[in-house]
Every structure is written in C-alpha cells, then in structure tokens.
Design a protein around this motif. Structure first.
Motif, PDB file in Angstrom:
ATOM      1  N   GLU A 104       0.816  -1.226   0.000  1.00  0.00           N
ATOM      2  CA  GLU A 104       0.000   0.000   0.000  1.00  0.00           C
ATOM      3  C   GLU A 104       0.845   1.269   0.000  1.00  0.00           C
ATOM      4  O   GLU A 104       0.321   2.374  -0.119  1.00  0.00           O
ATOM      5  CB  GLU A 104      -0.976   0.006   1.182  1.00  0.00           C
ATOM      6  CG  GLU A 104      -0.325   0.015   2.547  1.00  0.00           C
ATOM      7  CD  GLU A 104       0.030  -1.358   3.104  1.00  0.00           C
ATOM      8  OE1 GLU A 104       0.342  -1.422   4.299  1.00  0.00           O
ATOM      9  OE2 GLU A 104      -0.001  -2.354   2.361  1.00  0.00           O
ATOM     10  N   GLY A 105       2.159   1.129   0.132  1.00  0.00           N
ATOM     11  CA  GLY A 105       3.053   2.299   0.066  1.00  0.00           C
ATOM     12  C   GLY A 105       3.145   3.048   1.377  1.00  0.00           C
ATOM     13  O   GLY A 105       2.888   2.504   2.442  1.00  0.00           O
ATOM     14  N   GLU A 106       3.543   4.297   1.286  1.00  0.00           N
ATOM     15  CA  GLU A 106       3.727   5.198   2.429  1.00  0.00           C
ATOM     16  C   GLU A 106       4.704   4.630   3.461  1.00  0.00           C
ATOM     17  O   GLU A 106       4.446   4.645   4.658  1.00  0.00           O
ATOM     18  CB  GLU A 106       2.391   5.578   3.066  1.00  0.00           C
ATOM     19  CG  GLU A 106       1.562   6.444   2.152  1.00  0.00           C
ATOM     20  CD  GLU A 106       0.612   7.344   2.896  1.00  0.00           C
ATOM     21  OE1 GLU A 106       0.658   8.554   2.639  1.00  0.00           O
ATOM     22  OE2 GLU A 106      -0.157   6.853   3.736  1.00  0.00           O
ATOM     23  N   THR A 107       5.853   4.142   2.961  1.00  0.00           N
ATOM     24  CA  THR A 107       6.889   3.597   3.837  1.00  0.00           C
ATOM     25  C   THR A 107       8.226   4.307   3.665  1.00  0.00           C
ATOM     26  O   THR A 107       9.035   4.305   4.574  1.00  0.00           O
ATOM     27  CB  THR A 107       7.113   2.096   3.550  1.00  0.00           C
ATOM     28  OG1 THR A 107       7.442   1.941   2.160  1.00  0.00           O
ATOM     29  CG2 THR A 107       5.886   1.278   3.886  1.00  0.00           C
ATOM     30  N   HIS A 108       8.459   4.890   2.503  1.00  0.00           N
ATOM     31  CA  HIS A 108       9.733   5.531   2.180  1.00  0.00           C
ATOM     32  C   HIS A 108       9.459   6.966   1.721  1.00  0.00           C
ATOM     33  O   HIS A 108       8.741   7.174   0.735  1.00  0.00           O
ATOM     34  CB  HIS A 108      10.450   4.773   1.065  1.00  0.00           C
ATOM     35  CG  HIS A 108      10.893   3.403   1.457  1.00  0.00           C
ATOM     36  ND1 HIS A 108      10.004   2.363   1.688  1.00  0.00           N
ATOM     37  CD2 HIS A 108      12.127   2.902   1.671  1.00  0.00           C
ATOM     38  CE1 HIS A 108      10.679   1.278   2.011  1.00  0.00           C
ATOM     39  NE2 HIS A 108      11.978   1.578   2.015  1.00  0.00           N
ATOM     40  N   PHE A 109      10.057   7.939   2.421  1.00  0.00           N
ATOM     41  CA  PHE A 109       9.791   9.343   2.126  1.00  0.00           C
ATOM     42  C   PHE A 109      11.076  10.144   1.976  1.00  0.00           C
ATOM     43  O   PHE A 109      12.109   9.800   2.548  1.00  0.00           O
ATOM     44  CB  PHE A 109       8.949   9.984   3.243  1.00  0.00           C
ATOM     45  CG  PHE A 109       7.531   9.513   3.270  1.00  0.00           C
ATOM     46  CD1 PHE A 109       6.554  10.186   2.559  1.00  0.00           C
ATOM     47  CD2 PHE A 109       7.166   8.394   3.999  1.00  0.00           C
ATOM     48  CE1 PHE A 109       5.245   9.748   2.579  1.00  0.00           C
ATOM     49  CE2 PHE A 109       5.866   7.943   4.021  1.00  0.00           C
ATOM     50  CZ  PHE A 109       4.899   8.625   3.312  1.00  0.00           C
ATOM     51  N   ARG A 110      10.975  11.218   1.211  1.00  0.00           N
ATOM     52  CA  ARG A 110      12.026  12.221   1.099  1.00  0.00           C
ATOM     53  C   ARG A 110      11.400  13.550   1.517  1.00  0.00           C
ATOM     54  O   ARG A 110      10.336  13.929   1.018  1.00  0.00           O
ATOM     55  CB  ARG A 110      12.555  12.318  -0.326  1.00  0.00           C
ATOM     56  CG  ARG A 110      13.630  13.391  -0.506  1.00  0.00           C
ATOM     57  CD  ARG A 110      14.280  13.320  -1.881  1.00  0.00           C
ATOM     58  NE  ARG A 110      14.820  11.996  -2.149  1.00  0.00           N
ATOM     59  CZ  ARG A 110      16.006  11.556  -1.739  1.00  0.00           C
ATOM     60  NH1 ARG A 110      16.782  12.336  -1.012  1.00  0.00           N
ATOM     61  NH2 ARG A 110      16.409  10.340  -2.039  1.00  0.00           N
ATOM     62  N   VAL A 111      12.058  14.236   2.449  1.00  0.00           N
ATOM     63  CA  VAL A 111      11.568  15.518   2.957  1.00  0.00           C
ATOM     64  C   VAL A 111      12.579  16.592   2.594  1.00  0.00           C
ATOM     65  O   VAL A 111      13.776  16.439   2.853  1.00  0.00           O
ATOM     66  CB  VAL A 111      11.396  15.460   4.497  1.00  0.00           C
ATOM     67  CG1 VAL A 111      11.082  16.824   5.063  1.00  0.00           C
ATOM     68  CG2 VAL A 111      10.319  14.473   4.875  1.00  0.00           C
ATOM     69  N   ARG A 112      12.106  17.658   2.005  1.00  0.00           N
ATOM     70  CA  ARG A 112      12.925  18.840   1.727  1.00  0.00           C
ATOM     71  C   ARG A 112      12.238  20.005   2.424  1.00  0.00           C
ATOM     72  O   ARG A 112      11.081  20.299   2.140  1.00  0.00           O
ATOM     73  CB  ARG A 112      13.015  19.086   0.230  1.00  0.00           C
ATOM     74  CG  ARG A 112      13.718  17.974  -0.506  1.00  0.00           C
ATOM     75  CD  ARG A 112      13.821  18.265  -1.991  1.00  0.00           C
ATOM     76  NE  ARG A 112      14.548  17.204  -2.650  1.00  0.00           N
ATOM     77  CZ  ARG A 112      14.092  16.526  -3.698  1.00  0.00           C
ATOM     78  NH1 ARG A 112      12.925  16.822  -4.222  1.00  0.00           N
ATOM     79  NH2 ARG A 112      14.822  15.573  -4.242  1.00  0.00           N
ATOM     80  N   VAL A 113      12.970  20.637   3.338  1.00  0.00           N
ATOM     81  CA  VAL A 113      12.359  21.705   4.126  1.00  0.00           C
ATOM     82  C   VAL A 113      13.352  22.844   4.318  1.00  0.00           C
ATOM     83  O   VAL A 113      14.525  22.624   4.588  1.00  0.00           O
ATOM     84  CB  VAL A 113      11.832  21.157   5.480  1.00  0.00           C
ATOM     85  CG1 VAL A 113      12.926  20.544   6.302  1.00  0.00           C
ATOM     86  CG2 VAL A 113      11.094  22.201   6.267  1.00  0.00           C
ATOM     87  N   VAL A 114      12.856  24.060   4.122  1.00  0.00           N
ATOM     88  CA  VAL A 114      13.638  25.275   4.352  1.00  0.00           C
ATOM     89  C   VAL A 114      12.961  26.027   5.487  1.00  0.00           C
ATOM     90  O   VAL A 114      11.767  26.336   5.408  1.00  0.00           O
ATOM     91  CB  VAL A 114      13.688  26.165   3.091  1.00  0.00           C
ATOM     92  CG1 VAL A 114      14.448  27.449   3.369  1.00  0.00           C
ATOM     93  CG2 VAL A 114      14.318  25.407   1.929  1.00  0.00           C
ATOM     94  N   SER A 115      13.723  26.297   6.542  1.00  0.00           N
ATOM     95  CA  SER A 115      13.147  26.954   7.712  1.00  0.00           C
ATOM     96  C   SER A 115      14.198  27.793   8.424  1.00  0.00           C
ATOM     97  O   SER A 115      15.355  27.371   8.563  1.00  0.00           O
ATOM     98  CB  SER A 115      12.594  25.908   8.685  1.00  0.00           C
ATOM     99  OG  SER A 115      12.186  26.517   9.891  1.00  0.00           O
ATOM    100  N   ALA A 116      13.784  28.949   8.912  1.00  0.00           N
ATOM    101  CA  ALA A 116      14.675  29.791   9.722  1.00  0.00           C
ATOM    102  C   ALA A 116      15.073  29.067  11.003  1.00  0.00           C
ATOM    103  O   ALA A 116      16.105  29.381  11.601  1.00  0.00           O
ATOM    104  CB  ALA A 116      13.990  31.119  10.041  1.00  0.00           C
TER     105      ALA A 116
END
Length: 92
Positions: A38-50
């Motif tokens: 069903e998926g939703e096991t491997h993620f890539r997160v890209r985040v820009v934050s102060a």
C-alpha cells in the motif's frame, strides 16, 4: 489522514517553513525491506526553515527525526532529509 499529510502537518506546525516538500518514494522501493504494497513507507523531505539557521546538518536531522518519531516508529521505514535555512543555496 495519510502518512505524507501527517509528516507535512507536523513539520509545518513545528518549523514554520518557507518551503516544504514531502515526497512518497515508496514505489521506488517495492520488494525491499520495510516496503508494503500500500506504500507510504519511504519518504524524502525537503524543508527550508529559519529554525535551521546556525544549526548543523546532524542537529537538523535529529530535530526532524524527533518531530516524526511516531511515524518512524510505525509506518515509515526510511526517511531522507534535506533540511536547510533560508540563507543556504541549493535545493530544496
């Protein structure tokens, strides 16, 4: 709520990012350890934050991992993190 949506919500609420991207890359890992049909096991997160200004890469990853501890203990098998401050060049 989907796992992807929970990840995005938690990071947005905690980090007030100027940019965030949460990619479900589960399809790239079909048949690998931790993958589910069903998926939703491997993620890539890209985040820009102060919130990452003046903070080293390892500490940034620790902060993201702490925010997503519940997901990492359950449905998420792998998480790739690109966390930057607004003044840093490059992706995301």
């Amino acid at each position: 709520m989907s796992v992807r949506a929970r990840i995005e919500t938690k990071l947005t609420e905690a980090l007030s990012p100027t940019r965030i991207e949460v990619l479900d890359e589960s399809h790239l890992h079909a048949g690998h350890a931790g993958a589910r049909p069903e998926g939703e096991t491997h993620f890539r997160v890209r985040v820009v934050s102060a919130a990452f200004s003046g903070v080293g890469r390892v500490e940034r990853h620790r902060r993201v991992n702490a925010l997503l501890a519940e997901e990492l203990a359950g449905p998420v098998h792998a998480l790739a993190i690109d966390a930057r401050s607004p003044e840093e060049p490059g992706r995301p």
